[in-house]
Each structure stands twice: as structure tokens, then as C-alpha cells.
Design an enzyme around this catalytic site. Structure first.
Site, PDB file in Angstrom:
ATOM      1  N   GLN A  10      34.651  31.818  27.368  1.00  0.00           N
ATOM      2  CA  GLN A  10      33.298  32.095  26.724  1.00  0.00           C
ATOM      3  C   GLN A  10      33.347  33.468  25.834  1.00  0.00           C
ATOM      4  OE1 GLN A  10      30.261  31.646  29.650  1.00  0.00           O
ATOM      5  NE2 GLN A  10      28.712  32.683  28.349  1.00  0.00           N
ATOM      6  N   SER A  90      39.332  31.653  32.045  1.00  0.00           N
ATOM      7  CA  SER A  90      38.353  31.437  32.732  1.00  0.00           C
ATOM      8  C   SER A  90      37.734  29.893  32.427  1.00  0.00           C
ATOM      9  CB  SER A  90      37.066  32.267  32.481  1.00  0.00           C
ATOM     10  OG  SER A  90      35.978  32.155  33.100  1.00  0.00           O
ATOM     11  N   LEU A  91      36.829  29.437  31.784  1.00  0.00           N
ATOM     12  CA  LEU A  91      36.222  28.312  31.265  1.00  0.00           C
ATOM     13  C   LEU A  91      37.250  27.454  30.614  1.00  0.00           C
ATOM     14  CD1 LEU A  91      34.204  26.306  30.120  1.00  0.00           C
ATOM     15  CD2 LEU A  91      34.193  27.631  27.843  1.00  0.00           C
ATOM     16  N   ARG A 115      28.212  24.377  35.303  1.00  0.00           N
ATOM     17  CA  ARG A 115      28.857  25.666  35.753  1.00  0.00           C
ATOM     18  C   ARG A 115      28.096  26.769  35.041  1.00  0.00           C
ATOM     19  NH1 ARG A 115      33.094  28.684  33.225  1.00  0.00           N
ATOM     20  NH2 ARG A 115      34.645  29.630  34.850  1.00  0.00           N
ATOM     21  N   HIS A 199      32.510  36.519  37.148  1.00  0.00           N
ATOM     22  CA  HIS A 199      33.480  36.694  38.021  1.00  0.00           C
ATOM     23  C   HIS A 199      33.467  37.841  39.180  1.00  0.00           C
ATOM     24  CE1 HIS A 199      35.717  33.779  35.773  1.00  0.00           C
ATOM     25  NE2 HIS A 199      35.526  34.129  34.655  1.00  0.00           N
ATOM     26  N   GLN A 247      37.252  30.539  41.106  1.00  0.00           N
ATOM     27  CA  GLN A 247      37.488  31.190  39.673  1.00  0.00           C
ATOM     28  C   GLN A 247      36.045  31.692  39.061  1.00  0.00           C
ATOM     29  OE1 GLN A 247      36.765  29.274  36.274  1.00  0.00           O
ATOM     30  NE2 GLN A 247      38.570  29.314  35.470  1.00  0.00           N
TER      31      GLN A 247
END
Length: 308
Positions: A10, A90-91, A115, A199, A247
Site C-alpha cells: 500500500q 505487506s499486501l 483485510r 503492523h 502479518q
């Protein structure tokens, strides 16, 4: 010479992303069309025409970046490109799992929309913050976090590359850390324009909601090695879902993931999707280890000429 495909997270979104691939490759058009069928909004319209404010909403951004990156990946696969290992920030880890055939696209595009929604909703806007610490070592960052942990939640969100670490947590504590960071060796510390403390342990409830959705998703054994953000090591068949849940609220060990690939002989990196931030992170990490690497970024049609 080993090759890695890496996928952005992102923040890399922009209006118009993926349009040239959609217009020129049937395989890319199919990906966007499939995403439009699965989602409850017009992802094609938002990716190609915006507005940016709407494209930047977390529950829109995540499926939009996933779809764009996957559409570009399908074009590269059609052209015969392959990787020995894959990872995503991440994503982007979902795109890595898509490349490894561990998960299917129709399930995944809906999953990442949820998510994004859970990550956005879990902490009320204004209560959480993130900040980038520039030029600061891991040990000094850990000392800063340790010195402030009694004042509120403060954690490391992303270890991006040498000299760039992102911290996350409660607004007041993160703002205090930014003011103090230079005393701990930071060249610069800046608050990031994000709407939630991604996170961080504050997002654990979002991870728990995602876990319920993941129970309904079929996960296969990866056909290509995938490196997890949470462990900076290869995923195993039986821990993929668990790692995707963690995550959401654990640190992203991106620098350490790149080090793992470099140590295992990867010297060719292809960043697939919008933006070029991963390429910069890889360059810095490889330079620190004194390893020569070849890095290509594929976000627009013109980039194909340099690659294929």
C-alpha cells in the site's frame, strides 16, 4: 543467476495504474474484468480514472494494487519470464503467493478488500500514527522504542532497508518518538500520511477477523519459494494462513527478506506493480552487503522494452 519477483504494498497506488496493460494485453484485461466481477465496486474505473482520494481508501487501495500487480505479472508470464523465489511487502505478499500458485485470484481479491476494511476500522481515525525514521540503525530504533514503551504502544512496523525503519503505534507516543529521534541518531523523522497504525499490536483484532475469512480460502503448496514478511524465511505449506494473520499486526522484515535472497544467490530482482520503492530498498540493502544486483521495475508498458 537466480531471479526474484517482488511486489509492492500500500502507498504505491496512482490514478491510471495498469491501464496501458489493460488496453494492450487480453490477459491483463481478463484480470481486471475478473476483479470487477468479484468486488462490490468498479475497480477498473477507480484504477484508471480515480479520484485519488477514493483510490487511497485502504479497502479500495489493497485490491486495486493487488489487481494491477497481478495483471502485469500475467503479461510477464505470457512472455515467458520466471522467478526462482518471490516476496512482497505487506499486501504484496498476496501477489507473491498468487505467483507461487498457493492461492487463487478470485478468493484473494475479495480477501484483501476485507483485510483493508478490517485494518481501517479496527483503530478509530486519529488514535494511531506511523512515522519513518531515516538514517537510524536497528539497535538505536529498538532503544528508542524501549525507552518510550511505558508511555504507550510503539513498535517497529517495517524494516525497509538500511537506514529506513517505520514505527507504528498510538498517536501521542509516535509523535513523541519523532521529536526525540534525532537524539537517537536519526537524520530525519517524519509522520506518515496514513490513517491507521498498520503492523502494530493495535491491529490484532483485524488479524483475528481476517483469520475467519482465511478459513474459507483454499491454500495449496507453493510451486515457487515464497519469503514471509513475518519470518524473513521461506513459508511452509502448513503455516501460510497463520503467517498472513500475523502479518497484519507484526513487523514487516523486508530488509531481512532481501538479505535472505541475496545470501541464497539471488542477484536479479524484478519489481512488478505500481511504484518503485522496493527497487530503492533492494539497492540500499545490496549496497550494504557489497553485492552487485540487477534491478528492474515493471509498472508501465514502456518498462517491458527494457526487460523482454
Amino acid at each position: 543467476m537466480k531471479t526474484a519477483f517482488v511486489f509492492p504494498g500500500q502507498g504505491s497506488q496512482y490514478v491510471g495504474m495498469g491501464k496501458d496493460f489493460y488496453d494492450n494485453f487480453e490477459v491483463a484485461k481478463e484480470v481486471f474484468d475478473m476483479a470487477n466481477e468479484e468486488l462490490d465496486f468498479d475497480i477498473i474505473e477507480l484504477c484508471f480514472n480515480g479520484p485519488m482520494e477514493e483510490l487511497s481508501l485502504t479497502e479500495i487501495t489493497q485490491p486495486a494494487i493487488l489487481t494491477t500487480s497481478y495483471a502485469i505479472l500475467k503479461v510477464l508470464e505470457q512472455k515467458g519470464l520466471k522467478a526462482d523465489v518471490t516476496a512482497g511487502l505487506s499486501l504484496g505478499e498476496y501477489n507473491a503467493l498468487l505467483y507461487a500458485r498457493a492461492i487463487g485470484f478470485s478468493d484473494t481479491v475479495k480477501l484483501v478488500q476485507k483485510r483493508g476494511k478490517y485494518m481501517q476500522e479496527t483503530v478509530p481515525e486519529g488514535e494511531g500514527k506511523m512515522a519513518a525514521l531515516i538514517g537510524m540503525s536497528i539497535s538505536d530504533t529498538e532503544k528508542l522504542i524501549n525507552d518510550l514503551k511505558d508511555e504507550g504502544i510503539i513498535e517497529a512496523a517495517n524494516y525497509n532497508c538500511p537506514g529506513q525503519i517505520v514505527i507504528t503505534g498510538e498517536k501521542d507516543t509516535i509523535e513523541k518518538a519523532v521529536k526525540m529521534a534525532k537524539k537517537y541518531g536519526a537524520k530525519k523523522a517524519v509522520l506518515l500520511p496514513v490513517s491507521a497504525p498498520f503492523h502494530s499490536s493495535l491491529l490484532k483484532p483485524a488479524g483475528e477477523k481476517l483469520e475467519k475469512d482465511l478459513e474459507k480460502v483454499s491454500v495449496e503448496s507453493p510451486e515457487v519459494d515464497v519469503i514471509s514478511n513475518v519470518t524473513a524465511d521461506y513459508v511452509e505449506d502448513n503455516n501460510i494462513k497463520d503467517l498472513l494473520v500475523k502479518q497484519v499486526y507484526k513487523s514487516v522484515y523486508w530488509e531481512q527478506s532481501i538479505e535472505k535472497m541475496l545470501n541464497d544467490g539471488v542477484t536479479n530482482f524484478i519489481e512488478i506493480g505500481p511504484g518503485k520503492s522496493l527497487s530503492a530498498f533492494i539497492k540500499k540493502t545490496a549496497k550494504m552487503k557489497k553485492i552487485k544486483v540487477n534491478i528492474k521495475n515493471i509498472s508501465k508498458m514502456a518498462d517491458l522494452d527494457n526487460l523482454v
